[in-house]
Design a protein around this motif. Structure first.
Motif, PDB file in Angstrom:
ATOM      1  N   GLY A  28      32.679 -12.363 -23.298  1.00 33.85           N
ATOM      2  CA  GLY A  28      32.446 -12.488 -24.677  1.00 33.85           C
ATOM      3  C   GLY A  28      33.358 -11.625 -25.355  1.00 33.85           C
ATOM      4  N   ILE A  29      32.581 -11.305 -26.639  1.00 33.85           N
ATOM      5  CA  ILE A  29      33.309 -10.757 -27.636  1.00 33.85           C
ATOM      6  C   ILE A  29      33.881  -9.448 -27.533  1.00 33.85           C
ATOM      7  CG2 ILE A  29      31.297 -10.032 -28.973  1.00 33.85           C
ATOM      8  CD1 ILE A  29      32.548 -10.141 -31.419  1.00 33.85           C
ATOM      9  N   ALA A  60      29.535  -8.417 -22.181  1.00 29.12           N
ATOM     10  CA  ALA A  60      29.247  -8.625 -23.580  1.00 29.12           C
ATOM     11  C   ALA A  60      27.682  -8.635 -23.719  1.00 29.12           C
ATOM     12  CB  ALA A  60      30.079  -9.739 -24.120  1.00 29.12           C
ATOM     13  N   LEU A  61      26.950  -7.512 -24.243  1.00 30.96           N
ATOM     14  CA  LEU A  61      25.710  -7.587 -24.730  1.00 30.96           C
ATOM     15  C   LEU A  61      25.228  -8.534 -25.630  1.00 30.96           C
ATOM     16  CD1 LEU A  61      23.105  -5.980 -24.385  1.00 30.96           C
ATOM     17  CD2 LEU A  61      23.734  -4.360 -25.995  1.00 30.96           C
ATOM     18  N   PRO A  62      26.002  -8.734 -26.903  1.00 29.64           N
ATOM     19  CA  PRO A  62      25.490  -9.814 -27.630  1.00 29.64           C
ATOM     20  C   PRO A  62      25.550 -10.987 -27.168  1.00 29.64           C
ATOM     21  CG  PRO A  62      27.478  -8.783 -28.429  1.00 29.64           C
ATOM     22  CD  PRO A  62      27.208  -8.031 -27.164  1.00 29.64           C
ATOM     23  N   VAL A  63      26.692 -11.475 -26.484  1.00 29.47           N
ATOM     24  CA  VAL A  63      26.710 -12.872 -25.987  1.00 29.47           C
ATOM     25  C   VAL A  63      25.708 -12.876 -24.984  1.00 29.47           C
ATOM     26  CG1 VAL A  63      28.141 -14.654 -24.985  1.00 29.47           C
ATOM     27  CG2 VAL A  63      29.106 -12.844 -26.625  1.00 29.47           C
ATOM     28  N   VAL A 123      33.795  -3.446 -37.915  1.00 27.82           N
ATOM     29  CA  VAL A 123      33.090  -2.254 -37.899  1.00 27.82           C
ATOM     30  C   VAL A 123      31.746  -2.365 -37.923  1.00 27.82           C
ATOM     31  CG1 VAL A 123      32.925   0.114 -39.548  1.00 27.82           C
ATOM     32  CG2 VAL A 123      35.328  -0.993 -38.504  1.00 27.82           C
ATOM     33  N   ALA A 124      31.463  -3.538 -38.925  1.00 35.92           N
ATOM     34  CA  ALA A 124      29.960  -3.468 -39.215  1.00 35.92           C
ATOM     35  C   ALA A 124      29.196  -4.019 -37.958  1.00 35.92           C
ATOM     36  CB  ALA A 124      29.681  -4.426 -40.521  1.00 35.92           C
ATOM     37  N   PHE A 125      29.951  -4.989 -37.311  1.00 36.72           N
ATOM     38  CA  PHE A 125      29.356  -5.623 -36.041  1.00 36.72           C
ATOM     39  C   PHE A 125      28.980  -4.591 -34.955  1.00 36.72           C
ATOM     40  CE2 PHE A 125      29.962  -8.108 -31.935  1.00 36.72           C
ATOM     41  CZ  PHE A 125      28.796  -9.004 -32.253  1.00 36.72           C
ATOM     42  N   ILE A 126      30.040  -3.868 -34.813  1.00 36.90           N
ATOM     43  CA  ILE A 126      30.157  -2.794 -33.639  1.00 36.90           C
ATOM     44  C   ILE A 126      29.131  -1.612 -33.775  1.00 36.90           C
ATOM     45  CG2 ILE A 126      31.454  -0.948 -32.280  1.00 36.90           C
ATOM     46  CD1 ILE A 126      32.014  -3.631 -31.506  1.00 36.90           C
ATOM     47  N   PHE A 127      29.056  -1.270 -35.348  1.00 35.88           N
ATOM     48  CA  PHE A 127      27.999  -0.416 -35.612  1.00 35.88           C
ATOM     49  C   PHE A 127      26.551  -0.865 -35.290  1.00 35.88           C
ATOM     50  CE2 PHE A 127      24.785   0.081 -38.988  1.00 35.88           C
ATOM     51  CZ  PHE A 127      24.622   1.471 -38.793  1.00 35.88           C
ATOM     52  N   LEU A 128      26.298  -2.131 -35.607  1.00 42.65           N
ATOM     53  CA  LEU A 128      25.108  -2.922 -35.342  1.00 42.65           C
ATOM     54  C   LEU A 128      24.964  -2.726 -33.715  1.00 42.65           C
ATOM     55  CD1 LEU A 128      24.853  -5.775 -37.424  1.00 42.65           C
ATOM     56  CD2 LEU A 128      23.624  -3.542 -38.185  1.00 42.65           C
ATOM     57  N   VAL A 188      20.098  -7.263 -19.441  1.00 48.22           N
ATOM     58  CA  VAL A 188      20.047  -6.748 -20.804  1.00 48.22           C
ATOM     59  C   VAL A 188      20.422  -5.164 -20.811  1.00 48.22           C
ATOM     60  CG1 VAL A 188      19.470  -6.045 -22.943  1.00 48.22           C
ATOM     61  CG2 VAL A 188      19.383  -8.501 -22.209  1.00 48.22           C
ATOM     62  N   SER A 189      19.425  -4.209 -20.005  1.00 45.47           N
ATOM     63  CA  SER A 189      19.423  -2.858 -19.850  1.00 45.47           C
ATOM     64  C   SER A 189      20.700  -2.778 -19.380  1.00 45.47           C
ATOM     65  CB  SER A 189      18.291  -2.235 -19.107  1.00 45.47           C
ATOM     66  OG  SER A 189      16.949  -2.812 -19.763  1.00 45.47           O
ATOM     67  N   ALA A 190      20.978  -3.415 -17.952  1.00 41.07           N
ATOM     68  CA  ALA A 190      21.976  -2.928 -17.370  1.00 41.07           C
ATOM     69  C   ALA A 190      23.383  -3.248 -18.197  1.00 41.07           C
ATOM     70  CB  ALA A 190      22.311  -4.048 -15.965  1.00 41.07           C
ATOM     71  N   ALA A 191      23.482  -4.167 -19.070  1.00 38.74           N
ATOM     72  CA  ALA A 191      24.710  -4.340 -20.018  1.00 38.74           C
ATOM     73  C   ALA A 191      24.790  -3.184 -21.166  1.00 38.74           C
ATOM     74  CB  ALA A 191      24.511  -5.780 -20.480  1.00 38.74           C
ATOM     75  N   VAL A 192      23.514  -2.742 -21.273  1.00 45.19           N
ATOM     76  CA  VAL A 192      23.619  -1.341 -22.340  1.00 45.19           C
ATOM     77  C   VAL A 192      24.064  -0.484 -22.109  1.00 45.19           C
ATOM     78  CG1 VAL A 192      22.235  -0.105 -23.797  1.00 45.19           C
ATOM     79  CG2 VAL A 192      21.731  -2.492 -23.924  1.00 45.19           C
ATOM     80  N   LEU A 193      23.590  -0.088 -20.655  1.00 41.79           N
ATOM     81  CA  LEU A 193      24.250   1.052 -19.802  1.00 41.79           C
ATOM     82  C   LEU A 193      25.532   1.164 -19.666  1.00 41.79           C
ATOM     83  CD1 LEU A 193      21.333   1.826 -17.352  1.00 41.79           C
ATOM     84  CD2 LEU A 193      21.998   3.316 -19.243  1.00 41.79           C
ATOM     85  N   ASP A 194      26.197  -0.330 -19.122  1.00 35.92           N
ATOM     86  CA  ASP A 194      27.598  -0.401 -18.963  1.00 35.92           C
ATOM     87  C   ASP A 194      28.321  -0.308 -20.249  1.00 35.92           C
ATOM     88  OD1 ASP A 194      27.465  -0.706 -16.357  1.00 35.92           O
ATOM     89  OD2 ASP A 194      28.104  -2.930 -16.327  1.00 35.92           O
ATOM     90  N   ASP A 195      27.829  -0.812 -21.257  1.00 38.33           N
ATOM     91  CA  ASP A 195      28.632  -0.770 -22.498  1.00 38.33           C
ATOM     92  C   ASP A 195      28.982   0.576 -22.937  1.00 38.33           C
ATOM     93  OD1 ASP A 195      29.193  -3.361 -23.211  1.00 38.33           O
ATOM     94  OD2 ASP A 195      28.247  -3.315 -25.079  1.00 38.33           O
ATOM     95  N   ALA A 196      27.542   1.553 -22.828  1.00 40.18           N
ATOM     96  CA  ALA A 196      27.685   2.692 -23.386  1.00 40.18           C
ATOM     97  C   ALA A 196      28.684   3.508 -22.459  1.00 40.18           C
ATOM     98  CB  ALA A 196      26.401   3.400 -23.203  1.00 40.18           C
TER      99      ALA A 196
END
Lengths: 430, 430
Positions: A380-381, A176-179, A114-119, A199-207
């Motif tokens: 990744g994670i 996986a954005l962080p990895v 929860v803390a990790f995903i929050f970050l 990184v920007s594409a990964a952020v958009l994909d993640d969201a």
């Protein structure tokens, strides 16, 4: 001086090996002798010690193969589960992880997750995305649509119901954005144009993936409420968070001491996670949502993040990997090699094609397009988090779970070698 | 500008109150409605959220009374236990903390406690003590001998056996280094001569108390081994740690990356804690011991400490206070008011006399001696750790445990008011 530098990783690794040996010896001596006299607190401490040392050891071992630590940490978790320890020494595994210890490991790992995903959510500043431009948006779109479509193509015949097919498609669409950020930093590409686009594409994909997940879950769970009620409750929660909680936090935390910010961050993430969990969505979604609405500019985000991240990444995430490992039975894949290869091929090929196509559409040359195709494949994670969510909600069975764990490992492990092939860079993870 | 500053604590407190209200409302709505559908993971997250918010809220509330946060955090823990919540709304307490959640809270708190006590040991640099001089040594000696002797005087007739009498005497001899350091910092006395003397004396006292505890425990436990075997094993462990582990760590961590230092620190503390626990000593002793032998100058102690401390103090220690609170039944003291007052009087008077006498022997004037007598009385979290240890090993019953919790609270709460009376300082905790 050169000798000292060359010895660095070896020295640290030797310490870990020695510590690991000492604990293993201790466990063996006690397990053979007066094993039954160790109480749950003692066993929990032994289990956590083992997980931490093994995770650090495997994380360092894979660096010799030029891999990011997370690959080794996940492998370390698999070693403790039914795939290796449970196969070779079931009585040791039984002794080390009785049900109460396993349950405590899971709940402690849940805190860390929860803390990790929050970050992750907190670090996604929507305003920063505007500057990343058209290229990232195009890459994000093709990297989401093509894997998702391919996933549906194999998911509909393979999976028992439509929501579970959608879930499989989603699981293949993740980056996986962080990895990814860690790999880019380690190979020295973080500040390059390609690095920023990926990184920007990964952020958009993640969201987008989290949003799709939130839309799928109400139709897929076993809970009693109707999907529409859950969806409506989810929309109401988002509205409350965005229009009530966020402005309130923004005003109130502006001058709060750092300890209060830390408490509000962790308690808010846990509270929202509990709410989404009870709604029939998943705790991860709540943690991510609270991260999105947590104020950024008005508080000391950097210091708070460091304080949460230090302990979470070093101590709590290895517990999550161990928990994943304990639930992964690689044996369940045997006899299903065709399925494994199919899912793995679709995962890699669709993401690569998506990355290359998006990059070409955005006007990049073929070599750059190839690099983006490789980068977006790193799962990744995040893949593990989503797979774990699917397993806990009954959306996938243990075979598909094991396959997704393998997909997460393989796609992450491929990133650095493929990257150095395309860029001729020879950096090693140290 | 003045308005902004005056609003600071209020704003933060209002946030916490609102968050607390939101969670309470949620719990009430769900508990009344579909309570039984919430799984253990969800309840664990709700419980941790509540504990964190309540702890932060009470920590801020007591600052208005010029008290250090720990006093409020312990009070917050008591609110969640049988003394308040269990008395007023037993069904809510039952719903919030079913046995598996309580057990998970205990084990997570145990992680935090081991990390916290490890840091206490790590921060005790024996070489620094040489400079603190004769005054600190004399004060430490009188502040240990007089409370310990007085404790034995009431302990021998009161307690069932000699080891338990020794344990009570020890519990009265404690000075809480972390709380003392915090109070000195908050009232601006940290860099004064009196402040330095009191901290050095507290360090010496703490070390002596742990040593005495290690000598008492083998004679007091319920384990099957003979006390001499346990003592011999303890001495062997200390020898291995000092002559083998410490030099090895010193060489090997010299050039290790920070993540490896963090892992070795936490895993080493947990591993040593597990070993002492299984020896029939207590996990706390192992964590403290490993802290003592962990290298200081050769690694980045400051950064590692900050990363462990941030999460531990903000998230895990409140769980420990909640666990203490859940085991404290203040009702068990009713009918035993005489005993409570006797123990409280002996605790305060003996430590005060010890401090004053030591200071006078060291040549300080009466006012300075009085201040030292007040400072050494602060027992805070260390008293709770020792009381919890005694309860878990069956050395004290729940009545004496509740009395020691009250002693910890009262002696800590008295420190700041008594100090400002003697020094005419009017600082407020903000």
């Amino acid at each position: 001086m050169a000798t000292t530098v060359r010895n660095d990783p070896l020295r640290g690794t030797a310490t870990i090996v020695l510590g690991f040996g000492a604990v293993a010896l201790l466990v063996w001596a006690l397990g053979g002798g007066s094993g039954s006299t160790v109480d749950i607190t003692g066993k929990f401490m032994i289990a956590v010690t083992l997980v931490l040392l093994l995770s650090q050891l495997c994380g360092r071992a894979v660096r010799l193969l030029r891999q990011p630590p997370v690959v080794g940490e996940v492998l370390g978790g698999l070693l403790l589960g039914p795939s290796v320890l449970g196969l070779l020494a079931p009585s040791v595994q039984e002794w080390l992880f009785p049900a109460p210890v396993k349950s405590a490991v899971q709940l402690t790992a849940q805190l860390g997750l929860v803390a990790f995903i929050f970050l992750l959510g907190w670090e996604q500043d929507v305003r920063d995305l505007r500057s990343s431009g058209r290229a990232a948006t195009v890459v994000a779109a093709t990297c989401l649509v093509i894997p998702f479509g391919s996933g549906l193509l194999i998911g509909v015949p393979l999976m028992p119901a439509l929501p579970t097919a959608f879930f499989l498609a989603l699981a293949l669409s993740i980056t996986a954005l962080p990895v990814l950020a860690r790999i880019l930093h380690d190979v020295g590409m973080a500040e390059t144009r390609l690095g920023r686009i990926s990184v920007s594409a990964a952020v958009l994909d993640d969201a987008a993936c989290w949003a799709v997940l939130a839309a799928i879950l109400p139709f897929a769970g076993h809970h009693s409420r109707s999907p529409l009620t859950t969806l409506a409750a989810g929309v109401a929660l988002v509205a409350v968070l965005v229009f009530l909680v966020r402005p309130l936090l923004d005003v109130m935390l502006r001058t709060a001491p750092q300890s209060a910010v830390l408490t509000v961050a962790v308690a808010g993430a846990l509270g929202t996670a509990a709410i989404t969990e009870m709604m029939g969505l998943h705790s991860i979604l709540g943690a991510f949502l609270f991260g999105l609405v947590m104020p950024r500019r008005s508080v000391d985000q950097e210091a708070t993040t460091q304080r949460i991240k230090g302990f979470t990444v070093a101590v709590l995430l290895p517990l999550f990997f161990a928990y994943i490992g304990m639930n992964t039975s690689l044996q369940s894949v045997s006899g299903q090699w065709g399925l494994l290869l199919l899912v793995l091929f679709v995962a890699i090929a669709s993401k690569f094609v998506g990355g290359v196509l998006g990059a070409r559409l955005a006007g990049l040359d073929w070599r750059e397009a190839g690099i983006l195709g490789v980068l977006m494949n790193c799962r990744g994670i995040t893949e593990l988090v989503v797979a774990n969510l699917g397993l806990s909600l009954g959306l996938i069975d243990s075979t598909m779970f094991a396959i997704l764990v393998v997909v997460a490992l393989v796609t992450t492990a491929l990133t650095t070698p493929a990257l150095s092939l395309l860029t001729k860079r020879q950096e090693v993870f140290v």
